[in-house]
Design a protein around this motif. Structure first.
Motif, mmCIF file in Angstrom:
data_model
loop_
_atom_site.group_PDB
_atom_site.id
_atom_site.type_symbol
_atom_site.label_atom_id
_atom_site.label_comp_id
_atom_site.label_asym_id
_atom_site.label_seq_id
_atom_site.Cartn_x
_atom_site.Cartn_y
_atom_site.Cartn_z
ATOM 1 N N GLN A 47 0.838 -1.205 0.000
ATOM 2 C CA GLN A 47 0.000 0.000 0.000
ATOM 3 C C GLN A 47 0.871 1.252 0.000
ATOM 4 O OE1 GLN A 47 -3.558 0.536 2.722
ATOM 5 N NE2 GLN A 47 -2.095 1.879 3.747
ATOM 6 N N ALA A 48 1.915 1.261 0.830
ATOM 7 C CA ALA A 48 2.809 2.422 0.903
ATOM 8 C C ALA A 48 3.569 2.616 -0.406
ATOM 9 C CB ALA A 48 3.794 2.262 2.063
ATOM 10 N N MET A 49 3.968 1.524 -1.034
ATOM 11 C CA MET A 49 4.726 1.605 -2.285
ATOM 12 C C MET A 49 3.883 2.075 -3.462
ATOM 13 S SD MET A 49 6.951 -1.830 -2.475
ATOM 14 C CE MET A 49 8.433 -2.080 -1.560
ATOM 15 N N GLY A 50 2.617 1.724 -3.461
ATOM 16 C CA GLY A 50 1.777 2.062 -4.609
ATOM 17 C C GLY A 50 2.324 1.410 -5.879
ATOM 18 N N LYS A 51 2.418 2.179 -6.941
ATOM 19 C CA LYS A 51 2.888 1.658 -8.230
ATOM 20 C C LYS A 51 4.366 1.268 -8.218
ATOM 21 C CE LYS A 51 -0.604 3.551 -11.219
ATOM 22 N NZ LYS A 51 -1.455 2.387 -11.162
ATOM 23 N N LEU A 52 5.117 1.748 -7.237
ATOM 24 C CA LEU A 52 6.525 1.363 -7.136
ATOM 25 C C LEU A 52 6.691 -0.143 -6.916
ATOM 26 C CD1 LEU A 52 8.235 4.176 -5.018
ATOM 27 C CD2 LEU A 52 8.478 3.706 -7.451
ATOM 28 N N ALA A 53 5.697 -0.780 -6.300
ATOM 29 C CA ALA A 53 5.793 -2.228 -6.060
ATOM 30 C C ALA A 53 5.950 -2.978 -7.382
ATOM 31 C CB ALA A 53 4.570 -2.730 -5.291
ATOM 32 N N GLN A 54 5.200 -2.563 -8.406
ATOM 33 C CA GLN A 54 5.316 -3.202 -9.723
ATOM 34 C C GLN A 54 6.658 -2.888 -10.363
ATOM 35 O OE1 GLN A 54 1.847 -1.652 -11.708
ATOM 36 N NE2 GLN A 54 0.549 -3.314 -10.956
ATOM 37 N N LYS A 55 7.102 -1.652 -10.228
ATOM 38 C CA LYS A 55 8.382 -1.263 -10.823
ATOM 39 C C LYS A 55 9.555 -1.979 -10.157
ATOM 40 C CE LYS A 55 6.923 3.320 -12.329
ATOM 41 N NZ LYS A 55 7.135 4.762 -12.186
ATOM 42 N N LEU A 56 9.514 -2.106 -8.840
ATOM 43 C CA LEU A 56 10.617 -2.734 -8.108
ATOM 44 C C LEU A 56 10.725 -4.230 -8.373
ATOM 45 C CD1 LEU A 56 10.270 -0.896 -4.686
ATOM 46 C CD2 LEU A 56 12.193 -0.720 -6.262
ATOM 47 N N THR A 57 9.581 -4.876 -8.588
ATOM 48 C CA THR A 57 9.580 -6.326 -8.786
ATOM 49 C C THR A 57 9.559 -6.727 -10.254
ATOM 50 O OG1 THR A 57 7.165 -6.383 -8.668
ATOM 51 C CG2 THR A 57 8.372 -6.769 -6.597
ATOM 52 N N ASN A 58 9.203 -5.798 -11.132
ATOM 53 C CA ASN A 58 9.026 -6.084 -12.556
ATOM 54 C C ASN A 58 7.887 -7.095 -12.758
ATOM 55 O OD1 ASN A 58 9.736 -5.507 -15.248
ATOM 56 N ND2 ASN A 58 10.872 -7.422 -15.396
ATOM 57 N N VAL A 59 6.884 -7.020 -11.875
ATOM 58 C CA VAL A 59 5.744 -7.937 -11.888
ATOM 59 C C VAL A 59 4.462 -7.109 -11.820
ATOM 60 C CG1 VAL A 59 4.553 -9.722 -10.538
ATOM 61 C CG2 VAL A 59 7.039 -9.799 -10.780
ATOM 62 N N GLU A 60 3.456 -7.513 -12.594
ATOM 63 C CA GLU A 60 2.158 -6.819 -12.585
ATOM 64 C C GLU A 60 1.176 -7.437 -11.576
ATOM 65 O OE1 GLU A 60 0.958 -4.308 -14.904
ATOM 66 O OE2 GLU A 60 3.031 -4.024 -15.553
ATOM 67 N N ASP A 61 1.222 -8.747 -11.424
ATOM 68 C CA ASP A 61 0.260 -9.497 -10.616
ATOM 69 C C ASP A 61 0.453 -9.191 -9.121
ATOM 70 O OD1 ASP A 61 -0.986 -11.582 -9.064
ATOM 71 O OD2 ASP A 61 -1.000 -12.864 -10.849
ATOM 72 N N GLU A 62 -0.586 -8.638 -8.498
ATOM 73 C CA GLU A 62 -0.510 -8.268 -7.078
ATOM 74 C C GLU A 62 -0.233 -9.463 -6.179
ATOM 75 O OE1 GLU A 62 -3.684 -5.790 -5.597
ATOM 76 O OE2 GLU A 62 -3.658 -4.596 -7.436
ATOM 77 N N ASN A 63 -0.765 -10.625 -6.514
ATOM 78 C CA ASN A 63 -0.517 -11.822 -5.698
ATOM 79 C C ASN A 63 0.952 -12.221 -5.733
ATOM 80 O OD1 ASN A 63 -3.208 -12.192 -4.841
ATOM 81 N ND2 ASN A 63 -3.713 -13.181 -6.779
ATOM 82 N N VAL A 64 1.578 -12.101 -6.895
ATOM 83 C CA VAL A 64 2.996 -12.438 -7.025
ATOM 84 C C VAL A 64 3.841 -11.405 -6.271
ATOM 85 C CG1 VAL A 64 4.912 -12.785 -8.644
ATOM 86 C CG2 VAL A 64 2.627 -13.657 -9.202
ATOM 87 N N ILE A 65 3.479 -10.133 -6.394
ATOM 88 C CA ILE A 65 4.190 -9.089 -5.649
ATOM 89 C C ILE A 65 4.102 -9.380 -4.157
ATOM 90 C CG2 ILE A 65 4.203 -6.636 -5.028
ATOM 91 C CD1 ILE A 65 3.155 -6.104 -7.932
ATOM 92 N N ASN A 66 2.916 -9.761 -3.701
ATOM 93 C CA ASN A 66 2.707 -10.105 -2.297
ATOM 94 C C ASN A 66 3.610 -11.271 -1.893
ATOM 95 O OD1 ASN A 66 1.412 -11.368 0.120
ATOM 96 N ND2 ASN A 66 -0.025 -9.684 -0.150
ATOM 97 N N GLN A 67 3.682 -12.299 -2.725
ATOM 98 C CA GLN A 67 4.531 -13.470 -2.426
ATOM 99 C C GLN A 67 6.005 -13.075 -2.344
ATOM 100 O OE1 GLN A 67 3.646 -16.261 -5.544
ATOM 101 N NE2 GLN A 67 1.617 -16.743 -4.737
ATOM 102 N N ILE A 68 6.454 -12.233 -3.275
ATOM 103 C CA ILE A 68 7.857 -11.802 -3.289
ATOM 104 C C ILE A 68 8.187 -11.041 -2.004
ATOM 105 C CG2 ILE A 68 9.535 -10.249 -4.388
ATOM 106 C CD1 ILE A 68 8.073 -10.892 -7.082
ATOM 107 N N LEU A 69 7.356 -10.066 -1.671
ATOM 108 C CA LEU A 69 7.635 -9.258 -0.483
ATOM 109 C C LEU A 69 7.478 -10.065 0.803
ATOM 110 C CD1 LEU A 69 6.228 -5.842 -1.666
ATOM 111 C CD2 LEU A 69 8.605 -6.438 -1.243
#
Length: 187
Positions: free
Chosen positions: A19-41
């Motif tokens: 939530q704090a990262m916003g769109k940076l989460a996609q940029k930092l992980t190079n992933v679009e899928d929120e579930n995958v971003i969640n798994q990575i973090l």
């Protein structure tokens, strides 16, 4: 109550970091899928020795529920703390060419992400987390606390200014324009 995070806080804290990262989460992980971003973090939150680790996180808890989090670390250690993350996303998500800008620097304790659950916003939890971050910096012997705030986020800017953070300069980071703010700890 504010306390150090533990690996078992991952399920509650990782969505707050995202939530704090916003769109940076996609940029930092190079992933679009929120579930995958969640798994990575979540993977990194539960590990030691990286910028998103529980070791670098405080949580605000009330009645057994995590309502806010603060992720922070020594800015001079960013490259060391970021290395495992970059290696992982390169290996698992083919993100080897990521341009990871540096958002912090030597000599400052960096408040990376501050987040409060939507249902708990407006109750002063963010302010308490920021104060706890400043106290944490002081305990570690730092004299400067730094953070970035998006230029199009006037509410966050007002909060930081009320807490005596001052704009040091403007900074380009991951395609966005930010205020680089600092708080000087009186020794």
């Amino acid at each position: 109550m504010i306390r150090p995070a533990s690996p078992s806080d991952a399920t509650a804290v990782v969505p707050l970091i995202i939530q704090a990262m916003g769109k940076l989460a996609q940029k930092l992980t190079n992933v679009e899928d929120e579930n995958v971003i969640n798994q990575i973090l979540k993977h990194f939150f539960m590990q030691r020795g990286n910028q998103y680790s529980y070791e670098n996180t405080l949580v605000f808890e009330e009645e057994g529920k995590v309502l806010g989090s603060l992720n922070a670390y020594d800015g001079g250690k960013l490259h060391e703390l970021r290395k495992p993350f970059l290696h992982y996303v390169a290996e698992h998500h083919h993100a080897s060419g990521l341009n990871q800008d540096t958002e912090t620097e030597n000599g400052e304790f960096y408040l990376d992400s501050i987040s409060v659950a939507p249902s708990a916003q407006g109750k002063g939890i963010g302010k308490q987390l920021i104060k706890a971050g400043i106290d944490w910096a002081k305990q570690l012997g730092h004299h400067t606390v730094g953070l970035l705030v998006e230029q199009n986020n006037p509410n966050a800017l007002r909060l930081y200014e009320k807490m005596n953070f001052v704009i040091q300069n403007e900074k380009q980071f991951m395609g966005g324009l930010y205020h680089q703010m600092v708080f000087k700890i009186n020794c």
